[in-house]
Motif scaffolding. Structure first.
Motif, mmCIF file in Angstrom:
data_model
loop_
_atom_site.group_PDB
_atom_site.id
_atom_site.type_symbol
_atom_site.label_atom_id
_atom_site.label_comp_id
_atom_site.label_asym_id
_atom_site.label_seq_id
_atom_site.Cartn_x
_atom_site.Cartn_y
_atom_site.Cartn_z
ATOM 1 N N VAL A 15 0.869 -1.172 0.000
ATOM 2 C CA VAL A 15 0.000 0.000 0.000
ATOM 3 C C VAL A 15 0.905 1.221 0.000
ATOM 4 O O VAL A 15 1.689 1.438 0.926
ATOM 5 C CB VAL A 15 -0.919 0.044 1.230
ATOM 6 C CG1 VAL A 15 -1.731 1.333 1.226
ATOM 7 C CG2 VAL A 15 -1.839 -1.162 1.250
ATOM 8 N N GLU A 16 0.817 1.998 -1.075
ATOM 9 C CA GLU A 16 1.699 3.146 -1.236
ATOM 10 C C GLU A 16 1.058 4.410 -0.680
ATOM 11 O O GLU A 16 -0.029 4.812 -1.094
ATOM 12 C CB GLU A 16 2.032 3.339 -2.723
ATOM 13 C CG GLU A 16 2.968 4.510 -2.999
ATOM 14 C CD GLU A 16 3.367 4.592 -4.459
ATOM 15 O OE1 GLU A 16 3.601 5.719 -4.949
ATOM 16 O OE2 GLU A 16 3.455 3.527 -5.118
ATOM 17 N N GLN A 17 1.727 5.032 0.243
ATOM 18 C CA GLN A 17 1.388 6.340 0.795
ATOM 19 C C GLN A 17 -0.121 6.529 1.014
ATOM 20 O O GLN A 17 -0.748 7.391 0.409
ATOM 21 C CB GLN A 17 1.919 7.444 -0.121
ATOM 22 C CG GLN A 17 2.173 8.766 0.584
ATOM 23 C CD GLN A 17 3.221 8.649 1.673
ATOM 24 O OE1 GLN A 17 4.367 8.330 1.415
ATOM 25 N NE2 GLN A 17 2.827 8.906 2.909
ATOM 26 N N LEU B 280 4.375 1.295 1.760
ATOM 27 C CA LEU B 280 5.399 1.879 0.893
ATOM 28 C C LEU B 280 5.370 3.393 1.008
ATOM 29 O O LEU B 280 4.333 4.015 0.773
ATOM 30 C CB LEU B 280 5.156 1.453 -0.558
ATOM 31 C CG LEU B 280 5.937 2.176 -1.662
ATOM 32 C CD1 LEU B 280 7.437 1.939 -1.515
ATOM 33 C CD2 LEU B 280 5.455 1.737 -3.042
ATOM 34 N N ALA B 281 6.495 3.994 1.364
ATOM 35 C CA ALA B 281 6.601 5.457 1.399
ATOM 36 C C ALA B 281 6.912 5.974 0.008
ATOM 37 O O ALA B 281 7.736 5.418 -0.702
ATOM 38 C CB ALA B 281 7.705 5.882 2.372
ATOM 39 N N ASN B 282 6.250 7.076 -0.379
ATOM 40 C CA ASN B 282 6.558 7.725 -1.652
ATOM 41 C C ASN B 282 6.649 9.226 -1.482
ATOM 42 O O ASN B 282 7.750 9.787 -1.432
ATOM 43 C CB ASN B 282 5.544 7.366 -2.734
ATOM 44 C CG ASN B 282 5.865 8.045 -4.051
ATOM 45 O OD1 ASN B 282 7.012 8.377 -4.324
ATOM 46 N ND2 ASN B 282 4.867 8.272 -4.870
ATOM 47 N N GLU B 283 5.513 9.898 -1.353
ATOM 48 C CA GLU B 283 5.588 11.348 -1.153
ATOM 49 C C GLU B 283 6.414 11.704 0.072
ATOM 50 O O GLU B 283 6.966 12.804 0.159
ATOM 51 C CB GLU B 283 4.171 11.937 -1.025
ATOM 52 C CG GLU B 283 3.436 12.092 -2.349
ATOM 53 C CD GLU B 283 2.699 10.853 -2.779
ATOM 54 O OE1 GLU B 283 1.957 10.921 -3.783
ATOM 55 O OE2 GLU B 283 2.858 9.798 -2.125
ATOM 56 N N ALA B 284 6.524 10.774 1.004
ATOM 57 C CA ALA B 284 7.325 10.996 2.211
ATOM 58 C C ALA B 284 8.813 10.793 1.982
ATOM 59 O O ALA B 284 9.619 11.136 2.860
ATOM 60 C CB ALA B 284 6.867 10.054 3.328
ATOM 61 N N SER B 285 9.220 10.280 0.811
ATOM 62 C CA SER B 285 10.613 9.816 0.678
ATOM 63 C C SER B 285 11.268 10.241 -0.634
ATOM 64 O O SER B 285 12.075 9.499 -1.190
ATOM 65 C CB SER B 285 10.651 8.284 0.778
ATOM 66 O OG SER B 285 9.916 7.671 -0.269
#
Length: 364
Positions: free
Chosen positions: A188-190, A212-217
């Motif tokens: 599960v992404e962000q 899963l981190a995305n906008e955070a990383s």
């Protein structure tokens, strides 16, 4: 999708290729190129660290705590020159092969559940095993129905990754993800805001699917904070959002020290940037998940001998030629440059009911 292609030419006539996604817009990327050109022209392309530090410090990018795909494109072109000059593919310059090919997911556009199921079946037949779908709509039940349809169509062995793009509150994320988990989720992404790591850590503790981190990383500095907060199980890294291929490798290494796998985020690369990333991913051990890619969207490309990119069972092989290992197809480039000039206005932000959209294809 819109990209800007960069050529960096040495005094010996060697051409390095770079590619920048038009993020957040083509005009902004072109303005960044103009602003950093005096810091690049005249430098030795082998002094990549020096060039990037000049852009960061003298260009004051470190003050605003931001970067641009334009900066990453300059670095990419320099690496292409280094590889061509030394006669080595970039994978060898980044540590050598850990793997011979790199896996990508199959991007499913949001449609009715039935149509998304049909698209998933098509992707599975083409050899892809990981399917990516946006979530976070105004109707959570529709999101759940889409996941159910994808599972039914793609079968029990397919991996399903959802991306709400920060759309949910903590309670909504936990409830909706729990409902979806009966169909089997890979990641599960962000699901919640990337600016609230405590909230991410809380959601992570309440769901069974890896987060899963995305906008955070998006940068190494952000990735460090995600690690410290225990906010993710997997971290998304991106050379275009973090100043280049070397920083992509650094970010992955930072996560490896923390015991976390990574995958590469995409801003919609075409062949130049896609293969540049492949070299780094193939040389880095902890790229353990299917990476983002837009193969399901594109019917053509701008590099020779790859129209569209030759995915095999969802994988791209590492090029053997020096540098990035691709050659620009000038005829295709001219074709799509002209098309972009004609239709660029279609790619500005508009109300969807006030503009007729054209079929999705690469434009420049």
């Amino acid at each position: 999708m819109v990209s800007i292609v960069l050529e960096v030419v040495t005094d010996e006539g060697i051409i390095g290729l770079g590619e920048a996604a038009a993020y957040p817009s083509a005009d902004i990327v072109l303005s960044v190129f103009d602003s950093i050109e005096p810091l690049v022209v005249g430098e030795d392309p082998f002094t990549i660290e020096r060039i990037m530090k000049r852009i960061s410090v003298i260009g004051t990018w470190h003050h605003v705590k931001a970067t641009s795909p334009a900066i990453a494109a300059v670095e990419m072109a320099c690496w292409d020159i280094v590889g061509k000059t030394s006669g080595q593919p970039l994978v060898n310059l980044f540590g050598g092969r850990v793997r011979d090919d790199v896996e990508f997911f199959y991007y499913l556009s949001q449609k009715s559940p039935e149509d998304m199921g049909a698209d998933a079946a098509e992707g599975f037949k083409a050899g892809f095993r990981t399917f990516y779908v946006k979530a976070g709509s105004d109707n959570p039940n529709l999101d759940i129905e889409r996941v159910e349809a994808i599972r039914a169509a793609a079968g029990p062995d397919a991996l399903i990754r959802i991306d709400p793009n920060e759309a949910w509150s903590s309670s909504a994320a936990i409830r909706i993800i729990t409902e979806m988990e009966r169909f089997g989720l890979e990641l599960v992404e962000q699901p919640v805001s990337g600016r609230n790591l405590a909230e991410m850590a809380y959601v992570r503790s309440r769901i069974n699917t890896p987060l899963l981190a995305n906008e955070a990383s998006w940068t190494r500095y952000d990735q460090l904070e995600v690690i410290k907060a225990g906010a993710a199980d997997v971290v998304s890294v991106d050379n275009q959002m973090d100043g280049g291929l070397l920083n992509l490798k650094r970010g992955a290494g930072l996560c490896e020290v923390a015991g976390l796998p990574v995958l590469k985020h995409s801003l919609g690369e075409l062949g130049i940037a896609a293969y540049a990333g492949v070299h780094v991913m193939a040389s880095t051990p902890n790229f353990l998940y299917a990476n983002q890619g837009y193969g399901s969207f594109l019917s053509d490309d701008i590099i020779k001998d790859a129209s569209p990119l030759p995915y095999k069972d969802g994988h791209l092989a590492v090029p053997d030629k020096p540098g990035i290992g691709v050659e620009l197809d000038t005829e295709r480039m001219a074709k799509y440059a002209d098309l972009y000039k004609q239709e660029a206005k279609n790619f500005a932000f508009h109300e969807s009911d006030k503009i007729a959209r054209t079929p999705l294809m690469p434009k420049f």
